[in-house]
Design a protein around this motif. Structure first.
Motif, PDB file in Angstrom:
ATOM      1  N   GLY A 224     105.922  66.168  30.500  1.00 17.97           N
ATOM      2  CA  GLY A 224     105.714  67.304  29.618  1.00 17.97           C
ATOM      3  C   GLY A 224     106.949  68.188  29.519  1.00 17.97           C
ATOM      4  N   TRP A 225     107.662  68.306  30.618  1.00 21.46           N
ATOM      5  CA  TRP A 225     108.905  69.084  30.651  1.00 21.46           C
ATOM      6  C   TRP A 225     109.929  68.482  29.693  1.00 21.46           C
ATOM      7  N   ALA A 226     109.994  67.160  29.667  1.00 18.58           N
ATOM      8  CA  ALA A 226     110.935  66.482  28.757  1.00 18.58           C
ATOM      9  C   ALA A 226     110.532  66.701  27.295  1.00 18.58           C
ATOM     10  N   ARG A 227     109.243  66.673  27.013  1.00 16.80           N
ATOM     11  CA  ARG A 227     108.793  66.898  25.639  1.00 16.80           C
ATOM     12  C   ARG A 227     109.090  68.337  25.190  1.00 16.80           C
ATOM     13  N   LEU A 228     108.933  69.290  26.087  1.00 17.19           N
ATOM     14  CA  LEU A 228     109.275  70.677  25.754  1.00 17.19           C
ATOM     15  C   LEU A 228     110.773  70.813  25.468  1.00 17.19           C
ATOM     16  N   ARG A 229     111.584  70.126  26.262  1.00 14.55           N
ATOM     17  CA  ARG A 229     113.033  70.182  26.052  1.00 14.55           C
ATOM     18  C   ARG A 229     113.410  69.627  24.693  1.00 14.55           C
ATOM     19  N   GLU A 230     112.757  68.540  24.297  1.00 13.49           N
ATOM     20  CA  GLU A 230     113.070  67.913  23.016  1.00 13.49           C
ATOM     21  C   GLU A 230     112.613  68.777  21.843  1.00 13.49           C
ATOM     22  N   THR A 231     111.460  69.430  21.988  1.00 13.68           N
ATOM     23  CA  THR A 231     110.871  70.180  20.880  1.00 13.68           C
ATOM     24  C   THR A 231     111.430  71.588  20.760  1.00 13.68           C
ATOM     25  N   PHE A 232     111.713  72.211  21.903  1.00 15.24           N
ATOM     26  CA  PHE A 232     112.181  73.600  21.917  1.00 15.24           C
ATOM     27  C   PHE A 232     113.438  73.712  22.786  1.00 15.24           C
ATOM     28  N   PRO A 233     114.550  73.105  22.380  1.00 17.00           N
ATOM     29  CA  PRO A 233     115.722  73.053  23.254  1.00 17.00           C
ATOM     30  C   PRO A 233     116.260  74.426  23.644  1.00 17.00           C
ATOM     31  N   GLU A 234     116.269  75.373  22.730  1.00 13.23           N
ATOM     32  CA  GLU A 234     116.806  76.700  23.055  1.00 13.23           C
ATOM     33  C   GLU A 234     115.922  77.421  24.052  1.00 13.23           C
ATOM     34  N   GLU A 235     114.626  77.454  23.784  1.00 16.91           N
ATOM     35  CA  GLU A 235     113.701  78.127  24.698  1.00 16.91           C
ATOM     36  C   GLU A 235     113.635  77.392  26.027  1.00 16.91           C
ATOM     37  N   TRP A 236     113.761  76.060  25.982  1.00 16.81           N
ATOM     38  CA  TRP A 236     113.700  75.273  27.217  1.00 16.81           C
ATOM     39  C   TRP A 236     114.829  75.674  28.167  1.00 16.81           C
ATOM     40  N   GLY A 237     116.008  75.937  27.636  1.00 15.50           N
ATOM     41  CA  GLY A 237     117.116  76.332  28.501  1.00 15.50           C
ATOM     42  C   GLY A 237     116.811  77.611  29.252  1.00 15.50           C
ATOM     43  N   ARG A 238     116.188  78.564  28.589  1.00 19.12           N
ATOM     44  CA  ARG A 238     115.820  79.810  29.253  1.00 19.12           C
ATOM     45  C   ARG A 238     114.701  79.565  30.270  1.00 19.12           C
ATOM     46  N   MET A 239     113.758  78.709  29.893  1.00 20.23           N
ATOM     47  CA  MET A 239     112.686  78.357  30.834  1.00 20.23           C
ATOM     48  C   MET A 239     113.252  77.714  32.096  1.00 20.23           C
ATOM     49  N   ALA A 240     114.168  76.785  31.893  1.00 21.61           N
ATOM     50  CA  ALA A 240     114.715  76.031  33.019  1.00 21.61           C
ATOM     51  C   ALA A 240     115.363  76.961  34.033  1.00 21.61           C
ATOM     52  N   ARG A 241     116.095  77.954  33.563  1.00 22.48           N
ATOM     53  CA  ARG A 241     116.718  78.902  34.485  1.00 22.48           C
ATOM     54  C   ARG A 241     115.669  79.674  35.271  1.00 22.48           C
ATOM     55  N   LEU A 242     114.565  80.003  34.602  1.00 24.39           N
ATOM     56  CA  LEU A 242     113.516  80.758  35.272  1.00 24.39           C
ATOM     57  C   LEU A 242     112.753  79.887  36.269  1.00 24.39           C
ATOM     58  N   TYR A 243     112.440  78.663  35.879  1.00 22.98           N
ATOM     59  CA  TYR A 243     111.683  77.778  36.769  1.00 22.98           C
ATOM     60  C   TYR A 243     112.495  77.384  38.006  1.00 22.98           C
ATOM     61  N   ARG A 244     113.803  77.387  37.894  1.00 20.36           N
ATOM     62  CA  ARG A 244     114.625  77.077  39.076  1.00 20.36           C
ATOM     63  C   ARG A 244     114.415  78.107  40.189  1.00 20.36           C
ATOM     64  N   GLU A 245     113.968  79.299  39.824  1.00 19.20           N
ATOM     65  CA  GLU A 245     113.709  80.338  40.825  1.00 19.20           C
ATOM     66  C   GLU A 245     112.306  80.210  41.429  1.00 19.20           C
TER      67      GLU A 245
END
Length: 305
Positions: A224-245
């Motif tokens: 699901g994480w990969a599908r979010l990255r493909e569909t919403f690449p800009e928002e995914w980048g911000r999400m990824a930084r947050l989820y790393r915490e």
């Protein structure tokens, strides 16, 4: 994949079963659900939600198909289900996919529950549930409808096969008017995509007559994480930084605790103001649960026939 029957038999069963099985969300230490049984008439789902976690443990998940020999298996299983048992439909695959309008398998399962003194909780995004309103009322069933956003354009990208939000709200309203207890599953709350909709979704659901709200933040798994990255690449980048915490619980990624709590408290405050009960799903904040059950099963009664 979660085992079909965990080692310890459910308090609701007298023997091993095939399709009506003990609910066991991977024995998550964060799960606060009451003891219950689970029935998925279908394997997989037609709604195509890109964030879905069930696709990580059900093969070919987006090819929805009826369970083989479903009705005979349900009939046999019911002989081992004790009166008073709580059956949740469904916890992995929606019981009202588009094909249900033609196959009517969920409807036929519900009819088999008559006269057995069971408690039924239906979890769905499907508006075909309205077809069964008389049957659901007769069974004393409760229905919770999942909704992530009221933005129909965003919804089409997130949940391409699901009914639009306006139709789900209409379904909640009609069910409530017909005397079927209803709840909202505000699930998932997705940072940078749907988190700005928390208050308005809850308010609209309350206006539609819901008695209970259960909220859950996005807990992505790799697919699901990969599908979010493909569909919403800009928002995914911000999400990824947050989820790393954040942290991991099994294969699921979690937002940082402070972020999750802030999002969930926003939903809770709307519920408290409106006088409806509120709970969270696998979040680790039991103090935020303001209801007898987290899943809304406290709304379910026992069949009247």
């Amino acid at each position: 994949m979660a085992p079909s029957n965990p080692p310890r038999m459910s308090i609701y069963l007298t023997g091993r079963t095939s399709v009506i099985t003990p609910f066991d969300p991977w024995r998550s230490r964060l799960c606060t659900c009451p003891p219950k049984l689970s029935l998925d008439p279908y394997t997989g789902c037609q709604h195509g939600c890109i964030y879905c976690y069930a696709s990580s443990y059900i093969r070919d998940f987006f090819r929805c198909r009826p369970k083989r020999g479903l009705l005979d298996r349900v009939r046999r299983d019911l002989e081992k289900v004790r009166p008073g048992a709580l059956i949740s439909m469904s916890n992995s695959s929606d019981p009202y996919p588009p094909m249900e309008a033609r196959l009517r398998l969920t409807e036929r399962c519900l009819k088999m529950f008559r006269g057995r003194g069971l408690r039924i909780l239906v979890i769905t995004k499907g508006t075909t549930v309205l077809r069964d309103v008389d049957l659901l009322r007769e069974l004393g069933a409760a229905v919770t409808v999942s909704l992530t956003t009221l933005d129909e354009s965003l919804c089409r990208r997130l949940e391409p096969g699901a009914p639009p939000p306006s139709e789900r709200l209409e379904a909640l309203s009609k069910l409530s008017q017909e005397g079927v207890p209803t709840g909202l599953r505000l699930d998932p709350i997705i940072p940078f995509l749907t988190d700005d909709q928390i208050e308005v979704v809850v308010e609209e659901a309350v206006s539609a007559g819901v008695r209970h709200v259960v909220a859950s933040t996005l807990k992505p798994r790799p697919d699901g994480w990969a599908r979010l990255r493909e569909t919403f690449p800009e928002e995914w980048g911000r999400m990824a930084r947050l989820y790393r915490e954040g942290m991991r619980v099994g294969p699921s990624m979690y937002l940082p605790a402070r972020v999750r709590r802030e999002l969930l408290e926003r939903a809770m405050k709307v519920c408290l103001r409106a006088g409806v009960s509120f709970s969270t799903c696998r979040e680790g904040f039991p103090d935020l649960n303001k209801a007898p059950t987290c899943d809304g099963s406290h709304m379910a009664g026992v069949s009247k026939s």
